[in-house]
Design a protein around this motif. Sequence first.
Motif, mmCIF file in Angstrom:
data_model
loop_
_atom_site.group_PDB
_atom_site.id
_atom_site.type_symbol
_atom_site.label_atom_id
_atom_site.label_comp_id
_atom_site.label_asym_id
_atom_site.label_seq_id
_atom_site.Cartn_x
_atom_site.Cartn_y
_atom_site.Cartn_z
ATOM 1 N N UNK A 141 43.364 67.683 61.339
ATOM 2 C CA UNK A 141 43.510 67.319 62.748
ATOM 3 C C UNK A 141 44.482 66.147 62.896
ATOM 4 N N UNK A 142 44.356 65.179 61.994
ATOM 5 C CA UNK A 142 45.212 63.992 62.080
ATOM 6 C C UNK A 142 46.672 64.322 61.814
ATOM 7 N N UNK A 201 35.218 48.390 57.324
ATOM 8 C CA UNK A 201 36.096 49.500 57.003
ATOM 9 C C UNK A 201 36.082 50.552 58.078
ATOM 10 N N UNK A 202 37.222 51.189 58.190
ATOM 11 C CA UNK A 202 37.413 52.253 59.166
ATOM 12 C C UNK A 202 37.378 53.587 58.446
ATOM 13 N N UNK A 203 36.718 54.556 59.047
ATOM 14 C CA UNK A 203 36.616 55.886 58.465
ATOM 15 C C UNK A 203 37.502 56.860 59.240
ATOM 16 N N UNK A 204 37.630 58.059 58.706
ATOM 17 C CA UNK A 204 38.360 59.101 59.421
ATOM 18 C C UNK A 204 37.719 59.361 60.776
ATOM 19 N N UNK A 205 36.405 59.320 60.812
ATOM 20 C CA UNK A 205 35.694 59.552 62.075
ATOM 21 C C UNK A 205 36.053 58.493 63.111
ATOM 22 N N UNK A 206 36.181 57.241 62.684
ATOM 23 C CA UNK A 206 36.551 56.173 63.619
ATOM 24 C C UNK A 206 37.893 56.465 64.284
ATOM 25 N N UNK A 207 38.848 56.915 63.490
ATOM 26 C CA UNK A 207 40.181 57.205 64.027
ATOM 27 C C UNK A 207 40.137 58.412 64.959
ATOM 28 N N UNK A 212 45.444 58.039 55.785
ATOM 29 C CA UNK A 212 44.317 58.976 55.742
ATOM 30 C C UNK A 212 44.790 60.368 55.340
ATOM 31 N N UNK A 213 45.904 60.794 55.898
ATOM 32 C CA UNK A 213 46.451 62.111 55.541
ATOM 33 C C UNK A 213 46.765 62.172 54.048
ATOM 34 N N UNK A 266 47.586 76.014 62.810
ATOM 35 C CA UNK A 266 47.721 76.188 61.368
ATOM 36 C C UNK A 266 46.956 75.176 60.537
ATOM 37 N N UNK A 267 45.788 74.734 61.014
ATOM 38 C CA UNK A 267 45.036 73.702 60.287
ATOM 39 C C UNK A 267 43.751 74.255 59.670
ATOM 40 N N UNK A 268 43.634 75.575 59.587
ATOM 41 C CA UNK A 268 42.477 76.170 58.916
ATOM 42 C C UNK A 268 42.779 76.253 57.425
ATOM 43 N N UNK A 269 41.999 75.561 56.636
ATOM 44 C CA UNK A 269 42.164 75.553 55.188
ATOM 45 C C UNK A 269 41.285 76.654 54.597
ATOM 46 N N UNK A 270 41.893 77.627 53.963
ATOM 47 C CA UNK A 270 41.140 78.749 53.397
ATOM 48 C C UNK A 270 40.582 78.443 52.012
ATOM 49 N N UNK A 271 40.941 77.302 51.453
ATOM 50 C CA UNK A 271 40.467 76.918 50.121
ATOM 51 C C UNK A 271 39.112 76.233 50.263
ATOM 52 N N UNK A 272 38.040 77.020 50.250
ATOM 53 C CA UNK A 272 36.696 76.490 50.458
ATOM 54 C C UNK A 272 35.855 76.708 49.209
ATOM 55 N N UNK A 273 34.805 75.914 49.074
ATOM 56 C CA UNK A 273 33.886 76.058 47.946
ATOM 57 C C UNK A 273 32.613 76.735 48.439
ATOM 58 N N UNK A 274 32.167 77.747 47.709
ATOM 59 C CA UNK A 274 30.991 78.507 48.113
ATOM 60 C C UNK A 274 30.054 78.685 46.925
#
Length: 405
Positions: free
Chosen positions: A392-393, A166-172, A122-123, A195-203
């Motif tokens: 998070x994972x 199938x398993x999703x990220x949410x399932x895990x 998943x990662x 350190x898991x805040x990703x500043x690369x966002x779409x706006x």
Amino acid sequence: MAASLLSHEVSDLCLGKPPLKSLSTSTTVRHALTALNSSSDTHISIWTCNHHHLSDQSLVDHCLCVGKVCMVDIICYLCKEDNITSPSSALDSPVSVLLSPDSAVVRHVEPHTCLVEAIELIINGAQNLVVPISSRTTMNSKRKQIPHQESSIAPTTHAGGVEFCWLTQEDVIRFLLSSIALFSPTAAYSVEFLGIIDSDVVTVNYHSPASTALEAIMTSLADQTSVAVTDNNGILIGEISPFTLSFCDETAAAAIATLSAGDLMAYIDCGGPPEDIIRLVETRLKQRNLTGMLEEFSVYSSGISLINCNSSSSSLSSDDEFASSPVTMKSGRYGRSSSYSARITRMAEAIVCYPGSSLVAVMIQAIAHRVSYVWVIEEDCSIVGIVRFSGMLEVFRAHLESMVS
């Protein structure tokens, strides 16, 4: 207890999961649209299978899930310049045009694959893990394999009596949350500290044409995130969420082609588009001479609703940048199912957190709203970044690896 968690296999997460409904790569976009409109599932798996000149056992190895499609894929496809003038012709294209070029999005795994390996996949980009499960038909009798019909959305039994889930990220994430005490004190640390805040966002700006956000919507769908809608000062007003958009139907393509980003939020988030916005879409389709799209959209506005959202009396003023933006899970497909209920909340309050929010709090928030991300904002609602399940994972993988080191 740590050893017990590490011993889990993906089959443990498959308990109670329904078998996949699937379509063949030989089907068309129209078949996929019909399947999605008649199903409570938001995604349909796409398979390539060779059912000829092979024994049952060897056939299993030649059935491969090559991707998945959802309503957002179809909506974005119809919005493309080559398709918007003739949506009917576009629907006759092979469903393969909707598939992600990234083959890692869907990955086959064996039931005995360990939890850490699944997290690693998943990662590295997997959104869905395809796991073989025992066919209910096989368990009860030796009935013949169900043929793979082009337009069928029934669970597909492949050769050898094998079905898949199938398993999703949410399932895990849900599974890890059930054992969150094992991740102390990591789970209590803030997302900023980890350190898991990703500043690369779409706006997209609230007043910009929604069509300018089309690439951003497609990117956020691939990344399992969302498009932030901001004002001129970068303040978060709401979002154009692929999750919410997936509960609409193909006529939302007309809205993207004609509305502003702010009006599009109102169109898809109000439990049914306000009547004034419906009329605005019709007018602009006529002005642009988009007759094919207009014919499709007019079916909706004439009362034969394709979306069939429960349009309660709620209405948003497109002039009010800070109006509440209700989110609803009820659309034409889900509105026909008593197992789904409307979820109405303010968009910016529903899926935002602060840099100091704890990892476990953000996990719970995302799961509660059935999304795979949470926006991170400052007190003034300016955007800091986004926290995703994959981030998070990574934290949990590092913690699990430390357990065995």
